[in-house]
Motif scaffolding. Structure first.
Motif, PDB file in Angstrom:
ATOM      1  N   LEU A 104      -5.162  -4.773   0.508  1.00 59.10           N
ATOM      2  CA  LEU A 104      -5.800  -4.724   1.819  1.00 59.10           C
ATOM      3  C   LEU A 104      -5.932  -6.147   2.347  1.00 59.10           C
ATOM      4  N   GLY A 109      -6.672  -3.101  -3.065  1.00 57.62           N
ATOM      5  CA  GLY A 109      -6.867  -1.728  -2.617  1.00 57.62           C
ATOM      6  C   GLY A 109      -6.650  -0.760  -3.762  1.00 57.62           C
ATOM      7  N   THR A 110      -6.568   0.528  -3.428  1.00 61.44           N
ATOM      8  CA  THR A 110      -6.316   1.572  -4.422  1.00 61.44           C
ATOM      9  C   THR A 110      -4.886   2.071  -4.258  1.00 61.44           C
ATOM     10  N   THR A 113      -3.484   5.366  -2.467  1.00 63.35           N
ATOM     11  CA  THR A 113      -4.540   5.883  -1.586  1.00 63.35           C
ATOM     12  C   THR A 113      -4.592   5.098  -0.281  1.00 63.35           C
ATOM     13  N   ASP A 114      -4.955   3.813  -0.360  1.00 63.50           N
ATOM     14  CA  ASP A 114      -4.988   3.001   0.860  1.00 63.50           C
ATOM     15  C   ASP A 114      -3.944   1.887   0.867  1.00 63.50           C
ATOM     16  N   VAL A 115      -3.220   1.734  -0.238  1.00 65.66           N
ATOM     17  CA  VAL A 115      -2.073   0.821  -0.274  1.00 65.66           C
ATOM     18  C   VAL A 115      -0.938   1.505  -1.044  1.00 65.66           C
ATOM     19  N   PRO A 150      -0.326   5.764   1.438  1.00 72.28           N
ATOM     20  CA  PRO A 150      -0.879   6.167   2.729  1.00 72.28           C
ATOM     21  C   PRO A 150       0.130   6.153   3.884  1.00 72.28           C
ATOM     22  N   LEU A 161      -1.085   0.146  10.104  1.00 75.72           N
ATOM     23  CA  LEU A 161      -1.782  -0.314   8.909  1.00 75.72           C
ATOM     24  C   LEU A 161      -1.348  -1.739   8.593  1.00 75.72           C
ATOM     25  N   ARG A 163      -1.294  -4.516   5.902  1.00 80.51           N
ATOM     26  CA  ARG A 163      -1.442  -4.693   4.468  1.00 80.51           C
ATOM     27  C   ARG A 163      -0.787  -6.017   4.071  1.00 80.51           C
ATOM     28  N   LYS A 200      -4.978  -0.714  12.743  1.00 85.62           N
ATOM     29  CA  LYS A 200      -6.097  -0.220  11.941  1.00 85.62           C
ATOM     30  C   LYS A 200      -6.231  -1.044  10.668  1.00 85.62           C
TER      31      LYS A 200
END
Length: 200
Positions: A104, A109-110, A113-115, A150, A161, A163, A200
């Motif tokens: 992130l 991050g996870t 899930t989010d990465v 994600p 996103l 990242r 986001k």
């Protein structure tokens, strides 16, 4: 007398083997006198312009999913530039592999899930001469990442996103001493066929 002479010869041979083995171990364990420096990491926009980040389209306009490439500009330098012997061919570096870990903007991050999930890649033979800069292209986003969370959730949306890709590059000098370097590349994931993505 003959028995004593034979025993001494055996001991001498054994000592020689031990010395050779010791020298080889020291050679492998010593640090390289070269270091690799990542001068820059670049990606491209969706229009193909080279920039200091990457715009990753999760679904191309033809409906296909494709990898994204980045380029590392790598320079090899001597750890001790004031060495009296100067550089030699043994200071040149061969790049062997790399690892990409996504984060992130604020930190870890996870994965999944989010990465995107981390992955390892291999270089074809890349020789980087000492005191030269070598441009090395590599895959930084896999197709499979765009088909999993994600990123798959971005398809058909206006969400972007942001990242960060942590890129670790591994290799060895021509004396087989390991070298490594780490750099970071910001990536903006989106379905760029959607009008006016929202960050986001």
């Amino acid at each position: 007398m003959n028995k004593t002479t034979t025993t001494l010869k055996v001991l001498a041979v054994a000592a020689a083997f031990l010395m050779l083995a010791g020298c080889n171990k020291i050679s492998r364990d010593t640090e390289s006198s070269s270091m690799i420096i990542i001068e820059s990491l670049t990606g491209t926009t969706v229009d193909g312009d080279e920039v200091a980040y990457l715009q990753s389209d999760v679904l191309d306009s033809d409906g296909l999913v494709r990898v994204n490439n980045a380029t590392a500009n790598i320079t090899v330098r001597l750890v001790n530039p004031n060495s009296t012997t100067g550089p030699s061919q043994f200071n040149d570096v061969v790049l062997t592999s790399y690892r990409v870990t996504f984060e992130l903007p604020s930190g870890p991050g996870t994965p999944g899930t989010d990465v995107p999930l981390p992955f390892d890649g291999n270089f074809s033979t890349v020789l980087c001469p000492v005191d030269d800069t070598t441009s090395v292209p590599f895959v930084v986003v896999l197709e499979s990442a765009k088909q999993a969370a994600p990123l798959v959730g971005l398809i058909g949306t206006a969400t972007v996103l942001e990242r960060r890709a942590k890129i670790e590059i591994f290799g060895h000098d021509l004396g087989d001493h390991p070298v490594t370097a780490t750099g970071y590349l910001t990536i903006y994931f989106a379905d760029y066929q959607t009008v006016a993505p929202v960050k986001k």
